[in-house]
Write a protein that holds these residues in place. Structure first.
Motif, PDB file in Angstrom:
ATOM      1  N   GLY A  37      -4.796   3.723   0.583  1.00  0.00           N
ATOM      2  CA  GLY A  37      -3.651   4.740   1.207  1.00  0.00           C
ATOM      3  C   GLY A  37      -3.764   4.378   2.810  1.00  0.00           C
ATOM      4  N   ASP A  38      -4.337   3.905   3.235  1.00  0.00           N
ATOM      5  CA  ASP A  38      -4.420   4.395   4.765  1.00  0.00           C
ATOM      6  C   ASP A  38      -5.245   2.959   5.370  1.00  0.00           C
ATOM      7  OD1 ASP A  38      -6.953   4.133   4.745  1.00  0.00           O
ATOM      8  OD2 ASP A  38      -7.964   5.870   4.446  1.00  0.00           O
ATOM      9  N   THR A  39      -4.515   1.892   5.264  1.00  0.00           N
ATOM     10  CA  THR A  39      -4.879   0.507   5.798  1.00  0.00           C
ATOM     11  C   THR A  39      -3.442  -0.414   5.390  1.00  0.00           C
ATOM     12  OG1 THR A  39      -7.107   1.154   5.867  1.00  0.00           O
ATOM     13  CG2 THR A  39      -6.133  -1.388   6.441  1.00  0.00           C
ATOM     14  N   LEU A  40      -2.853  -0.962   6.286  1.00  0.00           N
ATOM     15  CA  LEU A  40      -1.952  -1.601   6.041  1.00  0.00           C
ATOM     16  C   LEU A  40      -2.349  -3.317   7.046  1.00  0.00           C
ATOM     17  CD1 LEU A  40       1.111  -0.014   7.550  1.00  0.00           C
ATOM     18  CD2 LEU A  40       0.226  -0.409   5.083  1.00  0.00           C
ATOM     19  N   GLU A  41      -2.065  -4.342   6.475  1.00  0.00           N
ATOM     20  CA  GLU A  41      -2.376  -5.904   6.498  1.00  0.00           C
ATOM     21  C   GLU A  41      -0.638  -6.523   7.467  1.00  0.00           C
ATOM     22  OE1 GLU A  41      -3.247 -10.377   5.859  1.00  0.00           O
ATOM     23  OE2 GLU A  41      -4.238  -8.631   4.860  1.00  0.00           O
ATOM     24  N   PHE A  49      -5.597   0.142  10.516  1.00  0.00           N
ATOM     25  CA  PHE A  49      -5.809   1.385  10.192  1.00  0.00           C
ATOM     26  C   PHE A  49      -5.042   2.654  10.240  1.00  0.00           C
ATOM     27  CE2 PHE A  49     -10.425  -0.460  10.349  1.00  0.00           C
ATOM     28  CZ  PHE A  49     -10.225  -1.036   8.738  1.00  0.00           C
ATOM     29  N   LEU A  50      -4.538   3.410   9.659  1.00  0.00           N
ATOM     30  CA  LEU A  50      -3.499   4.417  10.357  1.00  0.00           C
ATOM     31  C   LEU A  50      -4.499   5.294  10.806  1.00  0.00           C
ATOM     32  CD1 LEU A  50      -1.273   5.639   7.160  1.00  0.00           C
ATOM     33  CD2 LEU A  50      -1.004   3.293   9.589  1.00  0.00           C
ATOM     34  N   ALA A  55      -7.301   8.781   3.599  1.00  0.00           N
ATOM     35  CA  ALA A  55      -6.500   8.801   2.341  1.00  0.00           C
ATOM     36  C   ALA A  55      -7.660   8.613   1.288  1.00  0.00           C
ATOM     37  CB  ALA A  55      -5.564   7.858   2.417  1.00  0.00           C
ATOM     38  N   PRO A  56      -7.487   9.142  -0.271  1.00  0.00           N
ATOM     39  CA  PRO A  56      -8.266   8.293  -1.507  1.00  0.00           C
ATOM     40  C   PRO A  56      -8.394   7.143  -1.473  1.00  0.00           C
ATOM     41  CG  PRO A  56      -7.154  10.991  -1.729  1.00  0.00           C
ATOM     42  CD  PRO A  56      -6.678   9.588  -0.608  1.00  0.00           C
ATOM     43  N   ALA A 130       0.127  12.607   0.632  1.00  0.00           N
ATOM     44  CA  ALA A 130      -0.334  11.732   0.068  1.00  0.00           C
ATOM     45  C   ALA A 130      -1.969  11.345   1.557  1.00  0.00           C
ATOM     46  CB  ALA A 130       0.460  10.153   0.359  1.00  0.00           C
ATOM     47  N   ALA A 131      -2.048  12.058   1.723  1.00  0.00           N
ATOM     48  CA  ALA A 131      -3.411  11.640   3.151  1.00  0.00           C
ATOM     49  C   ALA A 131      -3.554  13.211   3.425  1.00  0.00           C
ATOM     50  CB  ALA A 131      -2.536  10.748   3.780  1.00  0.00           C
TER      51      ALA A 131
END
Length: 279
Positions: A37-41, A49-50, A55-56, A130-131
């Motif tokens: 819930g905290d990383t995008l590509e 990384f946000l 986030a879990p 959610a985070a």
């Protein structure tokens, strides 16, 4: 006429792009994948990384829901990165590792919706429960805003805050979890928790401070500690004045010389609560 003016203003704001405030504009791209819930590509291959939140993940309670929220908000959408602190995380090579993973961005993310409106992704994730907020000494530019949003989500028991696992811990429960983890608070695997308790005794020394919390067993007293560079750059409330105050702290739990503790990296991790507030 007023309606037409209002619409024109909205269109103008959308055209101007996201409102970054003090953040510095960074890269743009399209999200092709969401991790936890905290990383995008991004489509460029850049992993993001946000910043200032976590986030879990894995087998943690609410991990699947957190990832689902992130995907619903950002997947396949245009984004703009913005920076308010350290910009990159560089992985350390592990023993025997021949290839080191690429570095990742640490950024605030602004997402362009289908309607052309830009929104701050961290705001949405924290508001929905959610985070949770995780400021660091090198990334805390907007933590105060996020902590206020988190408090509202917690009060409403939205998202993960409706789960018992994420309730703020008492000093007794925090001591038990720290002992069970049996790890230094400086290790990345140390459990990150929120603790609400009253300070029984605040002590400040030349290079460190220790806030002993009420409620832990006498045989395993639990303390909030600040030391090293974190102590040297402390810019929060005077630590020596906190005896008797009720505080909310967030940080990694650990054990040092058989004593359980929570370590603070930056002053944004400590809140002095109004009398009677403990949620």
């Amino acid at each position: 006429m007023r309606k037409a003016i209002a619409i024109a203003v909205l269109v103008l704001l959308a055209a101007c792009g996201p409102q970054l405030g003090p953040l510095e504009r960074g890269e743009t791209g399209r999200v092709v994948r969401a991790y936890a819930g905290d990383t995008l590509e991004l489509d460029s291959g850049l992993r993001v990384f946000l910043a200032e939140m976590d986030a879990p993940r894995g087998e943690d309670a609410y991990a699947a829901q957190a990832q689902g929220e992130l995907e619903a908000l950002a997947l396949h959408r245009e984004v703009l990165l913005a920076y308010g602190g350290a910009r990159r995380w560089v992985p350390r090579p592990r023993e025997g590792q021949t290839e080191v993973p690429d570095e990742a961005a640490i950024a605030h993310v602004f997402v362009k919706s289908e309607g052309g409106r830009w929104f701050w992704l961290q705001h949405e994730m924290v508001s929905r429960g959610a985070a949770f907020v995780r400021p660091r000494h090198d990334n805390h530019a907007r933590s105060a805003e996020l902590i206020a949003l988190e408090a509202q989500a917690r009060q409403a028991e939205r998202g993960l805050w409706g789960r018992r696992e994420y309730s703020a811990l008492s000093a007794r429960a925090a001591a038990a979890q720290a002992i069970a983890a049996d790890i230094s608070c400086l290790r990345g695997a140390a459990p990150y928790r929120i603790v609400d308790a009253e300070v029984a005794d605040a002590r400040v020394f030349d290079r460190r401070a220790s806030l002993r919390l009420q409620g832990a067993p006498a045989e395993t007293p639990f303390s909030v500690v600040v030391f090293g560079e974190s102590f040297a750059r402390w810019d929060g409330p005077a630590l020596a004045s906190l005896t008797g105050a009720r505080i909310r702290v967030r940080g990694p739990l650990g054990v040092f010389r058989d004593e359980p503790q929570l370590c603070l990296d930056h002053s944004s991790q400590l809140e002095v609560l109004p009398v009677g507030q403990s949620r």
